[in-house]
Design a protein around this motif. Structure first.
Motif, PDB file in Angstrom:
ATOM      1  N   ASP A  24      -9.534  -0.050  -0.881  1.00 57.41           N
ATOM      2  CA  ASP A  24      -8.279  -0.461  -0.260  1.00 57.41           C
ATOM      3  C   ASP A  24      -8.228   0.159   1.135  1.00 57.41           C
ATOM      4  O   ASP A  24      -7.964   1.357   1.291  1.00 57.41           O
ATOM      5  CB  ASP A  24      -7.096   0.015  -1.112  1.00 57.41           C
ATOM      6  CG  ASP A  24      -5.750  -0.481  -0.605  1.00 57.41           C
ATOM      7  OD1 ASP A  24      -5.590  -0.624   0.620  1.00 57.41           O
ATOM      8  OD2 ASP A  24      -4.853  -0.702  -1.434  1.00 57.41           O
ATOM      9  N   ASP A  50       2.179   1.862  -3.435  1.00 52.42           N
ATOM     10  CA  ASP A  50       1.143   2.432  -4.293  1.00 52.42           C
ATOM     11  C   ASP A  50       0.997   3.936  -4.074  1.00 52.42           C
ATOM     12  O   ASP A  50       0.572   4.667  -4.977  1.00 52.42           O
ATOM     13  CB  ASP A  50      -0.200   1.742  -4.031  1.00 52.42           C
ATOM     14  CG  ASP A  50      -0.247   0.314  -4.558  1.00 52.42           C
ATOM     15  OD1 ASP A  50       0.654  -0.069  -5.327  1.00 52.42           O
ATOM     16  OD2 ASP A  50      -1.195  -0.413  -4.201  1.00 52.42           O
ATOM     17  N   TYR A  69      -4.681   1.551   2.287  1.00 52.61           N
ATOM     18  CA  TYR A  69      -4.427   2.787   1.551  1.00 52.61           C
ATOM     19  C   TYR A  69      -5.170   3.945   2.211  1.00 52.61           C
ATOM     20  O   TYR A  69      -4.613   5.029   2.438  1.00 52.61           O
ATOM     21  CB  TYR A  69      -4.910   2.566   0.112  1.00 52.61           C
ATOM     22  CG  TYR A  69      -4.621   3.649  -0.899  1.00 52.61           C
ATOM     23  CD1 TYR A  69      -3.567   3.522  -1.801  1.00 52.61           C
ATOM     24  CD2 TYR A  69      -5.438   4.775  -1.007  1.00 52.61           C
ATOM     25  CE1 TYR A  69      -3.329   4.493  -2.775  1.00 52.61           C
ATOM     26  CE2 TYR A  69      -5.213   5.751  -1.967  1.00 52.61           C
ATOM     27  CZ  TYR A  69      -4.152   5.601  -2.844  1.00 52.61           C
ATOM     28  OH  TYR A  69      -3.914   6.560  -3.806  1.00 52.61           O
ATOM     29  N   ALA A  93       0.831  -1.206   0.000  1.00 48.07           N
ATOM     30  CA  ALA A  93       0.000   0.000   0.000  1.00 48.07           C
ATOM     31  C   ALA A  93       0.865   1.257   0.000  1.00 48.07           C
ATOM     32  O   ALA A  93       0.558   2.243  -0.682  1.00 48.07           O
ATOM     33  CB  ALA A  93      -0.940  -0.002   1.203  1.00 48.07           C
TER      34      ALA A  93
END
Length: 448
Positions: free
Chosen positions: A306, A23, A309, A20
């Protein structure tokens, strides 16, 4: 947004958090014990720091060592994952004092939800339905008898600082009460250093239903639906589903909104899970976990959100990117926890993985940090990985789960895969006709 996040955990959840962060374009620091020097999250992180010897108390629970690792690497935030220090209010407070962000709720919210009596009182104040029980700790034999008579037998005695079934005893009748009460206190003292216990009505055949919530600390909060976690062994979950298959959709949305509204009142920040017992169409609050849950992937699968996230975003000061009326709920997801355990005795089975082939294909996700040649250490949780399967319907999901379990291969250590191969054929599992006691009865009947 943070520049560098230190991941204060290990195993699959450390790897999940690392991904995460990647990302989001955030650099990562892996901390590890000596035993985890070759762990996957250590290999993939931008930096790594050994924080102590193998026992968790000397490494993953060693606050000074983790703080030193933050200072050495310049990490400006810490994600605790689940377990270890994830619900340690003192740890969150120390990080804040050192101007390091704890990716999670405030230490105040961790404290009020960490004590089960305070959590129950808070739930009542917030309008969350609770199990009938004592207003506070039950400290004397006389108080225990009076409270049990008011609630009505059978009663459940629970440690206020408890978890995992420790310090928890059932008293079916008055004749059993004092032994159960004193035993629960002794277990609580040994396990948590606190012999305080409380009492509530014992529900005979409840299901374990939980609601995933997210807040940003600024008064915004949403719920992400329900999960059914009723298949448990010794109060430890092994199989989780989203959404809860036996709870009507309108009732799921109603309890979800009650929970979201409560989080708005609290100005709660981050991910949290409000857990209930569900029986005869009624929800009864049991506790709130102020952290990421092991079973969060099933919620992610049915919403497309997510959660990790989003945790990181709101911890950095951003508002929720999710609006309640825009949260999609579609399909069905099931997660099974594959542990390095003997499927007959459930004894831990650490050792070297000689061959590893995770399941794949449409609708299949595997969260794991092991690899072929990896040695599972004997010092920590025995989780090898989580197999998450999605389908447009529960029936399609179960069919894919059957295929995925048969495809999953782990050699070199014993695993719980054979147990799931049996469970996926059971009529009660296929129909969803089970409660929190079902698995224990099944294991006893089949001498497992």
């Amino acid at each position: 947004m943070f520049q560098k996040v230190l991941i204060a955990n290990r195993g699959e959840i450390a790897l999940r958090i690392l991904r995460a962060c990647k990302d989001l374009g955030i650099q990562t620091v892996a901390v590890h014990s000596v035993a985890d020097s070759n762990a996957m999250h250590v290999r993939l992180a931008d930096e790594s720091v050994c924080i102590g010897p193998n026992p968790a108390r000397d490494s993953y629970l060693n606050i000074p060592s983790i703080l030193a690792a933050c200072e050495i690497t310049g990490a400006d935030a810490v994600h605790p994952g689940y377990g270890f220090l994830s619900e340690n209010a003192r740890f969150a407070r120390i990080l804040t004092e050192h101007k390091i962000t704890f990716i999670g709720p405030s230490s105040h919210h961790i404290e009020i939800m960490g004590d089960k009596i305070t959590a129950k009182k808070t739930a009542v104040e917030l309008g969350i339905p609770v199990v009938p029980g004592s207003a506070g700790a039950v400290s004397t034999e006389e108080e225990a008898r009076r409270t049990a008579a008011e609630i009505g037998y059978p009663v459940l005695i629970k440690a206020t600082a408890g978890g995992g079934g420790r310090g928890m005893k059932v008293a079916p009748s008055e004749a059993d009460l004092i032994v159960a009460w004193s035993t629960a206190r002794s277990e609580a003292k040994a396990a948590f250093g606190n012999d305080s216990v409380y009492m509530e009505k014992y529900l005979a055949k409840p299901r374990h239903i939980e609601v995933q919530v997210m807040g940003d600390g600024q008064g915004n909060a949403v719920h992400l639906g329900t999960r059914d976690c009723s298949l448990q062994r010794r109060h430890q979950k092994i199989w989780e589903e989203a959404s809860a298959p036996t709870v009507p959709k309108d009732q799921q949305m109603r309890i979800g909104e009650i929970c979201a509204a409560a989080m708005r009142k609290l100005k709660y920040s981050g991910a949290g899970t409000i857990e209930f017992l569900y029986e005869n169409g009624e929800f009864y609050f049991i506790e709130m976990n102020t952290r990421l849950q092991v079973e969060h992937p099933v919620t992610e699968r049915i919403t497309g959100i997510d959660i990790v996230y989003e945790q990181i975003r709101v911890a950095s000061g951003e508002t929720l990117s999710i609006e309640q009326d825009k949260v999609p709920f579609y399909g069905h997801a099931i997660e099974v926890r594959i542990n390095a355990e003997d499927p007959q005795t459930f004894a831990p089975s650490p050792g070297k993985i000689s061959f590893y082939h995770p399941a794949g294909g449409v609708g299949v996700r595997v969260d794991s940090a092991v690899y072929q040649g990896y040695t599972i250490p004997p010092y920590y949780d025995s989780l090898i990985g989580k197999l998450i399967v999605y389908g447009r319907t529960r029936e399609e999901c179960l069919q894919r789960l059957r295929r995925a379990i048969d495809e999953f291969v782990v050699d070199g250590v014993k695993t719980t895969l054979p147990l799931f191969q049996r469970l996926i054929k059971e009529p009660d599992i296929l129909s969803g006709n089970y409660d929190i006691h079902w698995l224990e009865k099944y294991l006893a009947a089949n001498k497992v």
